[in-house]
Scaffold this motif. Sequence first.
Motif, PDB file in Angstrom:
ATOM      1  N   GLY A   1       0.812  -1.209   0.000  1.00 34.75           N
ATOM      2  CA  GLY A   1       0.000   0.000   0.000  1.00 34.75           C
ATOM      3  C   GLY A   1       0.844   1.255   0.000  1.00 34.75           C
ATOM      4  N   ARG A   2       1.914   1.242   0.785  1.00 32.24           N
ATOM      5  CA  ARG A   2       2.789   2.411   0.842  1.00 32.24           C
ATOM      6  C   ARG A   2       3.548   2.602  -0.469  1.00 32.24           C
ATOM      7  NH1 ARG A   2       1.426   0.955   5.539  1.00 32.24           N
ATOM      8  NH2 ARG A   2       1.458   2.323   7.369  1.00 32.24           N
TER       9      ARG A   2
ATOM     10  N   GLY B   1       2.390   6.136  -7.040  1.00 31.80           N
ATOM     11  CA  GLY B   1       1.228   6.568  -7.807  1.00 31.80           C
ATOM     12  C   GLY B   1       0.748   5.528  -8.803  1.00 31.80           C
TER      13      GLY B   1
ATOM     14  N   ILE C   1       2.455   1.730  -3.429  1.00 32.96           N
ATOM     15  CA  ILE C   1       1.477   2.217  -4.405  1.00 32.96           C
ATOM     16  C   ILE C   1       1.251   3.710  -4.223  1.00 32.96           C
ATOM     17  CG2 ILE C   1      -0.941   2.076  -5.127  1.00 32.96           C
ATOM     18  CD1 ILE C   1      -0.783  -0.942  -4.317  1.00 32.96           C
ATOM     19  N   GLU C   2       1.100   4.139  -2.966  1.00 36.96           N
ATOM     20  CA  GLU C   2       0.885   5.563  -2.693  1.00 36.96           C
ATOM     21  C   GLU C   2       2.093   6.397  -3.118  1.00 36.96           C
ATOM     22  OE1 GLU C   2      -0.026   5.873   1.431  1.00 36.96           O
ATOM     23  OE2 GLU C   2      -2.047   5.032   1.218  1.00 36.96           O
ATOM     24  N   ARG C   3       3.284   5.889  -2.842  1.00 42.20           N
ATOM     25  CA  ARG C   3       4.503   6.647  -3.154  1.00 42.20           C
ATOM     26  C   ARG C   3       4.744   6.727  -4.659  1.00 42.20           C
ATOM     27  NH1 ARG C   3       9.765   5.500   0.366  1.00 42.20           N
ATOM     28  NH2 ARG C   3       8.294   6.413   1.853  1.00 42.20           N
TER      29      ARG C   3
END
Length: 386
Positions: free
Chosen positions: A343-344, A350, A346-348
């Motif tokens: 999840g982290r 994009g 993916i967030e970082r």
Amino acid sequence: MARSPSTPPALLAAIVLFAAITPAVLMTAPALAAQLASQWQLSPGQIGDLFSAELGAMSLATLPAIWWLKRVNWRLAALLAGTLFVTGNLASAWAEGYTTLVILRFLTALAGGSLMILCLSSAATTDNPSRVYGLWVMGQLVLGAIGLALLPKLFASQGLASGYLLLAALGLLVLPLARAFPSGAQSPAQARSEDYGAPPLRVGLGILGLLGFYIALSGVWTFIGAMGESAGLDAQANGNVLAIATLMGILGAVIAAVIGERLPRVPSLWLGFGLMALSTLLLLGQPQLARFAIAALVFKFTWTYVLPFILASLADLDPSGRLMNLSNLVIGGGLALGPALAGRLIERQGGFDGLLLAAAVITLLSLLAVLGSRERGRAVASFDSH
């Protein structure tokens, strides 16, 4: 650990059936989560915390097992844990408050984790652990698939309590098989005086290989549906692919069980890890339906195909049952770490490509770790030592 000259059918049934019912809540989590939201009006955060409590308890069962595995008769332990599992599910069916349900599910999962440890440790004593671990995986997948198909209809007519009552009934039916477990891995005197048979470095590599495998697979599988949506696939196509993937997972476990120790283990490890990394890379760049489907099916097939051989390789390192107990904690840790790290990423980033590249690298590093944990002679011809 001394291995049985042949695996008694009752022991095989105990390992497969107990290992199938104890994680059933987690295997059917989508159906249960939907019912908890509609019937109890729980928030996503509350539902997540409830399932985290179950997963955490199953993993934490490893800690008390460090003490009781070498001191308590395994048949007695299975009977006590099985009784608590049945009782906990019965009580869960009548729980009225969220906090009460969380406590009951934690205690029930603690009993389920203890049963899972007994299954893992007992499988390591058999003459063909690869085959037994293949059936171990298959039982969980089959019961999970049946549960996902039947529970929504059952919930619609009987409510949430029916699911917990069904689990209690299954536990009660399987409970007589507790007497089929071995009495223990070795005598208490041996357990106190002996350490792992393999050098610490090889044990550490084996554990790291299992941890990396679960981090990679859980990170990718948690978000594979979102990857399909991001690539423009509609919900129906996405769901169809993932449903077929479940069947491919069962097939992978069946093939691993059929192969067992008939063939050298190292080629199976190379094949399974290699295809898993390849299928992960096939998901790069927003794939169209055909490429997404191939990647998802191959990923699920190879995940369940190679896992029995990983566990059998760990069993080779373990004369006491303690390493297979530790593997229960490692599996839970990997399942928890994978989605959190993914999840982290993916967030970082994009997007999903960073996650997929990282997962492929971790998969290949896990292969090297598992191979490094094996004796040189076994790596050449693993069937010679069985």
